[in-house]
Design a protein around this motif. Structure first.
Motif, PDB file in Angstrom:
ATOM      1  N   CYS A 135     133.227  55.488 -24.295  1.00  0.00           N
ATOM      2  CA  CYS A 135     132.205  55.201 -23.302  1.00  0.00           C
ATOM      3  C   CYS A 135     130.970  54.563 -23.934  1.00  0.00           C
ATOM      4  O   CYS A 135     130.679  54.777 -25.112  1.00  0.00           O
ATOM      5  N   ARG A 139     129.248  55.995 -19.706  1.00  0.00           N
ATOM      6  CA  ARG A 139     129.866  55.331 -18.551  1.00  0.00           C
ATOM      7  C   ARG A 139     131.292  54.939 -18.894  1.00  0.00           C
ATOM      8  O   ARG A 139     131.552  54.235 -19.859  1.00  0.00           O
ATOM      9  N   PHE A 140     132.221  55.431 -18.075  1.00  0.00           N
ATOM     10  CA  PHE A 140     133.620  55.052 -18.235  1.00  0.00           C
ATOM     11  C   PHE A 140     133.838  53.648 -17.696  1.00  0.00           C
ATOM     12  O   PHE A 140     133.095  53.165 -16.826  1.00  0.00           O
ATOM     13  N   ASP A 142     135.897  52.494 -15.628  1.00  0.00           N
ATOM     14  CA  ASP A 142     136.226  52.323 -14.208  1.00  0.00           C
ATOM     15  C   ASP A 142     134.971  52.178 -13.366  1.00  0.00           C
ATOM     16  O   ASP A 142     135.061  51.911 -12.163  1.00  0.00           O
ATOM     17  N   ASP A 143     133.789  52.329 -13.960  1.00  0.00           N
ATOM     18  CA  ASP A 143     132.516  52.120 -13.261  1.00  0.00           C
ATOM     19  C   ASP A 143     132.498  50.704 -12.694  1.00  0.00           C
ATOM     20  O   ASP A 143     132.837  49.739 -13.384  1.00  0.00           O
ATOM     21  N   ASP A 188     140.032  62.882 -24.426  1.00  0.00           N
ATOM     22  CA  ASP A 188     139.020  62.029 -23.808  1.00  0.00           C
ATOM     23  C   ASP A 188     139.555  60.630 -23.532  1.00  0.00           C
ATOM     24  O   ASP A 188     139.334  60.069 -22.451  1.00  0.00           O
ATOM     25  N   GLU A 191     142.202  60.593 -20.692  1.00  0.00           N
ATOM     26  CA  GLU A 191     141.546  60.662 -19.383  1.00  0.00           C
ATOM     27  C   GLU A 191     140.880  59.346 -19.031  1.00  0.00           C
ATOM     28  O   GLU A 191     140.944  58.895 -17.872  1.00  0.00           O
ATOM     29  N   HIS A 192     140.254  58.707 -20.013  1.00  0.00           N
ATOM     30  CA  HIS A 192     139.606  57.413 -19.767  1.00  0.00           C
ATOM     31  C   HIS A 192     140.634  56.406 -19.253  1.00  0.00           C
ATOM     32  O   HIS A 192     140.395  55.698 -18.265  1.00  0.00           O
ATOM     33  N   ARG A 195     141.726  57.197 -15.715  1.00  0.00           N
ATOM     34  CA  ARG A 195     140.705  56.804 -14.743  1.00  0.00           C
ATOM     35  C   ARG A 195     140.895  55.343 -14.334  1.00  0.00           C
ATOM     36  O   ARG A 195     140.737  54.989 -13.155  1.00  0.00           O
ATOM     37  N   LEU A 196     141.220  54.492 -15.298  1.00  0.00           N
ATOM     38  CA  LEU A 196     141.461  53.084 -14.975  1.00  0.00           C
ATOM     39  C   LEU A 196     142.647  52.948 -14.032  1.00  0.00           C
ATOM     40  O   LEU A 196     142.632  52.129 -13.106  1.00  0.00           O
ATOM     41  N   SER A 199     141.848  54.807 -10.366  1.00  0.00           N
ATOM     42  CA  SER A 199     140.692  54.296  -9.632  1.00  0.00           C
ATOM     43  C   SER A 199     140.899  52.888  -9.102  1.00  0.00           C
ATOM     44  O   SER A 199     140.024  52.338  -8.429  1.00  0.00           O
ATOM     45  N   TYR A 235     145.065  61.408  -2.683  1.00  0.00           N
ATOM     46  CA  TYR A 235     144.701  60.084  -3.168  1.00  0.00           C
ATOM     47  C   TYR A 235     145.907  59.174  -3.380  1.00  0.00           C
ATOM     48  O   TYR A 235     145.749  58.002  -3.731  1.00  0.00           O
TER      49      TYR A 235
END
Length: 320
Positions: A135, A139-140, A142-143, A188, A191-192, A195-196, A199, A235
């Protein structure tokens, strides 16, 4: 079997001046081990080339080690450091053009500056992609603010190597024995990457390609369960296809830091042979051991060639 000096290695770290990791950032390392690593990180000449030769590596794709510019809080300082680190790397590439390629360091603290720097590195300096250490300012990727960065990657047709950095959310309950590469960075980074996937980043940016090291940060071994459990969430309808399908279309993995035939075979079977590439994680891991392992581990000749160098040539568009 891959012939000597034919391998292409994708996660080969260095440290540009001013970006050697602070002792507090790697406090979990044994001090003696850290001293040995710190000595090797800045070196981009004879000693590294000799180690590559011993491992049978023809080309090393070099990248700024973690936390790199992602660890710099001040935005303008991070932008300057990224530019300087890339210029420093370029000088080494010019000295050894047949042996080194580069992933750009990017200060995503300023997205516009990062996009401009990535364009410069690829179009002017000949870099083959970017490596980001986790990050930036927690901020990941996918922001929604990182959309211009994803569009730039698509336009340039280069991959992003998503590498561990300082975890954005380090649980207070985590044992110190599990910090760093032992477990915290894997959790970590996995998970990052997820998220991509969930999301919709890859649906919004269908040409984006991401590389994960360390045999995929455990994801190849969890694809069935990810599909099974995501399908019963509220989702599931938001994603076009199962998580495993998105992962297989947009994520590549490298063998960095994992010299074990069992997870390699699992990765081939779950991700597909064209999604697995060789890397060593130098100087954090034994480069000679990694070279011997990939040349001797149970694989067919075509699998060994694909992982050892053919997939890298295609993904990075290498003319070698």
């Amino acid at each position: 079997m891959a012939t000597p000096a034919s391998l292409i290695a994708l996660e080969e770290h260095f440290a540009a001046p001013g970006l050697l990791p602070e002792a507090t950032e790697v406090s979990f390392f044994d001090p003696d081990q850290l001293v040995a690593i710190e000595r090797l990180l800045p070196e981009l000449a004879e000693e590294r080339l000799r180690a590559m030769d011993e491992a049978g590596i023809q080309i090393a794709v070099l990248s700024q080690t973690a936390p790199g510019v992602q660890g710099i809080h001040n935005t303008s300082e991070a932008v300057t450091c990224a530019h300087q680190a890339n210029n420093h790397l370029q000088r080494s590439l010019e000295l050894h053009p047949k042996r080194f390629r580069g992933f750009a360091a990017l200060a995503l603290q300023d997205v516009d500056a990062a996009c401009a720097e990535l364009s410069r590195c690829v179009e002017e300096l000949g870099f083959v992609g970017a490596l980001v250490n986790g990050c930036s300012q927690q901020r990941f990727l996918d922001d929604s603010g990182f959309a211009p960065f994803w569009r730039t990657l698509e336009r340039l047709k280069v991959p992003l190597y998503l590498h561990p950095g300082i975890p954005a959310e380090s649980p207070r309950s985590r044992l110190p024995q599990l910090e760093g590469a032992t477990w915290a960075w894997t959790a970590d980074t996995a998970e990052h990457a997820l998220r991509l996937v969930v999301s919709g980043v890859f649906e919004r940016h269908p040409d984006a390609q991401v590389i994960l090291g360390h045999m995929g940060e455990t994801l190849p071994f969890l694809l069935w369960r990810l599909d099974s459990r995501f399908a019963v969430t509220r989702y599931a309808s938001q994603l076009q296809g199962r998580p495993s399908e998105v992962i297989r279309r947009h994520i590549h993995i490298t063998t960095s830091g994992v010299c074990d035939p069992a997870p390699l075979r699992c990765a081939i079977e779950t991700m597909g042979i064209d999604r697995v590439l060789f890397a060593t994680d130098y100087p954090y891991e034994d480069i000679a051991l990694a070279g011997r392992w990939i040349q001797n581990t149970p694989l067919s000749a075509s699998e060994r060639e694909a992982i050892g160098y053919q997939n890298a040539r295609q993904l990075l568009k290498l003319n070698t």
